[in-house]
Design an enzyme around this catalytic site. Structure first.
Site, short mmCIF file in Angstrom:
data_model
loop_
_atom_site.label_atom_id
_atom_site.label_comp_id
_atom_site.label_asym_id
_atom_site.label_seq_id
_atom_site.Cartn_x
_atom_site.Cartn_y
_atom_site.Cartn_z
N MET A 290 0.83 -1.21 0.00
CA MET A 290 0.00 0.00 0.00
C MET A 290 0.87 1.26 0.00
SD MET A 290 -3.39 -0.68 0.21
CE MET A 290 -2.91 -1.30 -1.38
N HIS A 291 1.64 1.44 -1.07
CA HIS A 291 2.58 2.55 -1.13
C HIS A 291 1.93 3.91 -0.88
CE1 HIS A 291 5.38 -0.26 -3.06
NE2 HIS A 291 4.42 -0.56 -3.90
N ASP A 292 0.95 4.25 -1.71
CA ASP A 292 0.43 5.62 -1.70
C ASP A 292 -0.45 5.93 -0.48
OD1 ASP A 292 1.81 5.70 -4.05
OD2 ASP A 292 0.07 5.89 -5.35
#
Ligand SMILES: [Ca+2]
Length: 380
Positions: A290-292
């Site tokens: 879940m980078h962003d």
């Protein structure tokens, strides 16, 4: 968005991580999504709102399945006033990232937020996309109706410039795609940088890349833009793969999203379920990073990430390493040795340590997922 294959399959088209580290972080991905944090450790939204003013932000983004979650998280969080959303080409071409941004503000019921079209190509390179990760349409292949609203007539660079010039020192840019739009406005208006409160970005890595062994995807797509941003002198927070690889969405999390009753929760559940299922068919993927959303979440609850001062340079000339971030914690910061045939002498090493970014070096995944699911599934 990063997918963790169970076995190492070196392929330039894949987002690769070391299989041993995938297994190690995979254990974090199995954490209970519904585990209640002790009440005392949760941020008090009212207290936060009272202690610090609402953060005014522009979201620069390439939606993108994890971008979708980040945008909806921001739009559903009272800690932010989202001044604009500026799509850029990245995960998929601009025609999709723009339409997706418009769809997302409709899904969130926030069509008051202007969406301004950004760059369709990196500054000097050909566009490389990640549709193999994000689906042909950037939303995992899930079909949503065409957006009813239109982008504003200003370009991304124009609206970013206007909003910041109208409120110098008050606006932060949350940049979760390639940095082409941000670099474009910094180049177009050299006086703008001191007026930007901060740039909080998802990108880079001090522990190896995902699209190549050296580079994280956003910086790989537009390394020249990343360099311009790091050299601009704006207060920077870099949320890179070092921490985003440790926040892994699971089927449990998707089930929790599906149980939420609001349109944002339902849409994200569909997007992430389709993404997970499609990727599993092709590559036996079980977890998704879940980078962003992590980048946005830490602006709401700064205890999610631990930040350290670094001097970060972005490699732009490497044949295999363009977009790599090199982080110094000490001086001198040396350049590579010049070629024997070069006319110029070696540049003098920088003797004082001058950090240009706060880099996320540790993360509390459980705290992150608690916040993400609370905000996306809430009734508000
Ligand atoms: Ca993104």
């Amino acid at each position: 968005m990063e997918f963790i294959p169970k076995s190492r399959r070196p392929n330039r088209r894949e987002f690769i991580v070391d299989s041993a580290s995938a297994i190690a972080v995979g254990t974090l991905g199995g954490m209970s999504l519904s585990a209640d944090l002790p009440e005392a450790t949760l941020p008090d939204r009212r207290a936060d709102a009272g202690a610090s003013p609402v953060q005014r932000i522009i979201i620069d983004t390439d939606p993108g399945v994890d971008d979708a979650l980040a945008i909806l998280l921001a739009l559903r969080s009272p800690e932010f006033k989202v001044e604009a959303i500026t799509p850029v080409a990245g995960n998929v071409p601009l025609e999709f990232t723009l339409a997706n941004a418009l769809r997302l503000v409709e899904i969130a019921g926030r069509t008051d937020v202007p969406v301004a079209a950004g760059a369709s190509h990196p500054l000097v390179r050909r566009l490389i996309t990640a549709d193999y990760v994000h689906g042909n349409n950037g939303l995992g292949g899930v079909e949503f109706p065409p957006p009813k609203i239109k982008p504003v007539s200003e370009t991304a660079a124009e609206i970013i410039r206007r909003i910041i010039r109208n409120s110098p020192g008050e606006i932060s840019i949350v940049a979760v795609g390639p940095l082409t739009n941000v670099a474009t406005v910094l180049r177009a208006d050299p006086d703008l940088a001191p007026m930007i409160r901060s740039i909080v970005l998802m990108g880079g890595s001090l522990s190896g890349g995902n699209i190549t062994p050296a580079a994280e995807f956003n910086f790989y797509v537009d390394p020249e833009a990343a360099r311009i941003v790091f050299d601009a002198g704006v207060p920077l927070t870099m949320v890179g793969l070092d921490v985003t690889r440790q926040v892994l969405l699971t089927d449990e999390h998707i089930n929790a999203l599906a149980a939420g009753k609001n349109p944002s929760s339902q849409a994200t559940a569909r997007i992430m379920r389709a993404t997970m299922e499609r990727m599993r068919k092709g590559r036996d993927v079980t977890v998704v990073a879940m980078h962003d959303p992590l980048t946005v979440a830490n602006m709401i609850d700064p205890k999610i990430l631990t930040l350290s001062d670094y001097y970060v340079e972005v490699e732009t000339s490497g044949e295999l390493s363009a977009g790599e971030t090199v982080g110094y914690t000490y001086a001198p910061a040396r350049k590579s040795a010049p070629l024997a045939t070069a006319d110029t002498p070696p540049s003098a090493a920088e003797q004082a340590f001058r950090p240009n970014a706060k880099v996320a070096v540790a993360v509390d995944p459980e705290r992150f997922f608690h916040l993400l699911l609370e905000r996306l599934t809430g009734s508000a």
